[in-house]
Design a protein around this motif. Structure first.
Motif, PDB file in Angstrom:
ATOM      1  N   ILE A 346       0.745  -1.235  -0.309  1.00 16.26           N
ATOM      2  CA  ILE A 346       0.291   0.074   0.337  1.00 16.26           C
ATOM      3  C   ILE A 346       0.860   1.354   0.019  1.00 16.26           C
ATOM      4  O   ILE A 346       1.934   1.969   0.603  1.00 16.26           O
ATOM      5  CB  ILE A 346      -1.044  -0.003   1.201  1.00 16.26           C
ATOM      6  N   ASP A 347       0.343   2.208  -0.709  1.00 12.54           N
ATOM      7  CA  ASP A 347       1.349   3.356  -0.647  1.00 12.54           C
ATOM      8  C   ASP A 347       0.167   4.293  -1.018  1.00 12.54           C
ATOM      9  O   ASP A 347      -0.706   4.145  -1.583  1.00 12.54           O
ATOM     10  CB  ASP A 347       2.003   3.360  -2.799  1.00 12.54           C
ATOM     11  N   THR A 352      -2.969  10.076  -4.004  1.00  9.50           N
ATOM     12  CA  THR A 352      -3.781   8.884  -4.249  1.00  9.50           C
ATOM     13  C   THR A 352      -3.017   7.666  -4.040  1.00  9.50           C
ATOM     14  O   THR A 352      -2.249   8.025  -2.793  1.00  9.50           O
ATOM     15  CB  THR A 352      -2.730   9.025  -5.937  1.00  9.50           C
ATOM     16  N   VAL A 354      -2.734   4.097  -3.407  1.00 11.91           N
ATOM     17  CA  VAL A 354      -2.124   2.486  -4.419  1.00 11.91           C
ATOM     18  C   VAL A 354      -2.518   1.348  -3.463  1.00 11.91           C
ATOM     19  O   VAL A 354      -0.933   1.058  -2.827  1.00 11.91           O
ATOM     20  CB  VAL A 354      -0.684   3.294  -5.480  1.00 11.91           C
ATOM     21  N   VAL A 355      -3.009   0.343  -4.228  1.00 15.25           N
ATOM     22  CA  VAL A 355      -2.683  -0.897  -3.239  1.00 15.25           C
ATOM     23  C   VAL A 355      -2.181  -1.910  -4.538  1.00 15.25           C
ATOM     24  O   VAL A 355      -3.045  -1.382  -5.924  1.00 15.25           O
ATOM     25  CB  VAL A 355      -3.707  -0.904  -3.155  1.00 15.25           C
ATOM     26  N   ALA A 356      -1.203  -2.698  -4.465  1.00 18.26           N
ATOM     27  CA  ALA A 356      -1.232  -3.699  -5.197  1.00 18.26           C
ATOM     28  C   ALA A 356      -0.827  -5.345  -4.002  1.00 18.26           C
ATOM     29  O   ALA A 356      -0.606  -5.312  -3.539  1.00 18.26           O
ATOM     30  CB  ALA A 356       0.480  -4.080  -5.494  1.00 18.26           C
TER      31      ALA A 356
END
Length: 362
Positions: A346-347, A352, A354-356
């Motif tokens: 998680i950033d 914004t 951003v989840v990967a």
């Protein structure tokens, strides 16, 4: 006297913007293609040169007609002419005479910008030369401005013809005191020994031309008893100008008008707040003259912008905070062959999230 060969400097996007053709418009790309073609066909026809003549009241009796009354009055005057030559004039006239009106406008606009940039380049060359002698240029004075009669164009051209020869100069004046070739400018400086301040190539504050796309603004950034001064074109974005001149402004969104952090404190605030700014700034901040720099261009500033900053040289900088824990994905709890194991990265950014999803086995 001296002749200077000058560079052919231009910005294609600005050429189009001056003609009110912007990136967001449907005709922008087509206009850019036409401009590219005009440049390919005509750039070699543009030959920017600068001519300068040093004048004194002893050598030219009528030189006093060029004197500007006031603190800048001096016994030495530097008269200048910058021209792009006859060949490009013929190309522009050829466009209009054959019905290629838009092409003529684009080519003329390109040459206007090159001519303006050539005067700036000549100014820098003269400034560097005089600095070594401990002397300085005054603000540039243009015939036709508030304090300089238009007929001084005749006097300047006569001085050039006497110094270089009429054939070498290759410039004439019409009865209406307009130059041929048309892409030609004349002006002069008083040369002084006064301590140097910020000197503009042209004093836009006294110029009578309204809506000039080449108007410049002086920016003063104040930090305690230190002042950093520089100039910028009136169409430039405030945040970008500050970045270009190494003035640190926190702007995590990169000028996208979303984070609300590129705050600057403006003295005698000339800016009109946008709807987004009103949402992102408090009422108290607005009363104090705080604005978001990426939301504004210098078109809203008449001649000078004064900023009160916490830091003017970027010494404060920015930093990244981070924390992590090392894991060994070969451990039993992660390496069970019967099940797929996943991790989540998680950033959390300023604007914004951003989840990967990461498959840990591979």
């Amino acid at each position: 006297m001296k002749k200077y060969d000058l560079k052919t400097l231009y910005n294609k996007d600005k050429v189009l913007r001056v003609l009110n053709c912007h990136r967001s418009e449907a005709v922008y790309q087509q206009s850019m293609e036409i401009l590219d073609q005009l440049i390919n066909e005509n750039l070699y026809k543009i030959n920017p040169i600068g001519l300068t003549v040093k004048l004194t009241s002893d050598s030219v009796p009528s030189v006093t007609g060029l004197q500007v009354v006031g603190k800048e009055k001096s016994d030495e005057i530097l008269a200048c002419i910058v021209t792009l030559g006859k060949e490009i004039d013929e190309a522009i006239n050829g466009c209009f005479s054959t019905g290629m009106t838009y092409e003529g406008m684009l080519l003329s606009g390109l040459c206007d910008q090159i001519l303006f940039n050539s005067t700036k380049e000549l100014h820098k060359k003269l400034e560097e030369k005089l600095d070594k002698e401990g002397r300085f240029l005054s603000t540039r004075h243009d015939p036709g401005s508030v304090s300089v009669p238009m007929d001084n164009q005749t006097l300047i051209l006569d001085c050039m013809n006497k110094a270089f020869g009429q054939d070498e100069v290759g410039i004439t004046l019409t009865e209406g005191l307009m130059f041929t070739p048309s892409k030609t400018m004349s002006y002069f400086y008083n040369v002084t020994g006064d301590e140097k301040e910020v000197v503009m190539e042209h004093d836009c504050s006294v110029c009578q031309v309204e809506g000039c796309p080449y108007r410049q603004v002086v920016i003063e950034v104040v930090y305690g008893d230190r002042i950093k001064r520089f100039k910028a074109d009136n169409t430039d974005n405030v945040l970008q100008v500050l970045r270009d001149n190494q003035v640190y402004v926190d702007a995590p969104c990169g000028g996208g008008k979303t984070c609300g952090k590129c705050k600057i404190h403006v003295k005698d605030n000339p800016f009109t707040y946008t709807d987004k700014e009103i949402h992102l700034l408090t009422e108290e901040e607005r009363k104090q003259g705080v604005v978001l720099s990426c939301h504004h261009t210098l078109e809203e500033v008449e001649s000078k912008l004064v900023l009160i900053m916490d830091d003017i040289d970027g010494e404060k900088g920015s930093g990244i905070l981070s924390d992590f824990k090392e894991i060994n994905i070969t451990e039993n709890k992660y390496a069970d062959e019967k099940e797929n194991k996943y991790g989540i990265a998680i950033d959390i950014g300023t604007t914004t999230l951003v989840v990967a999803l990461v498959e840990l086995k591979s």
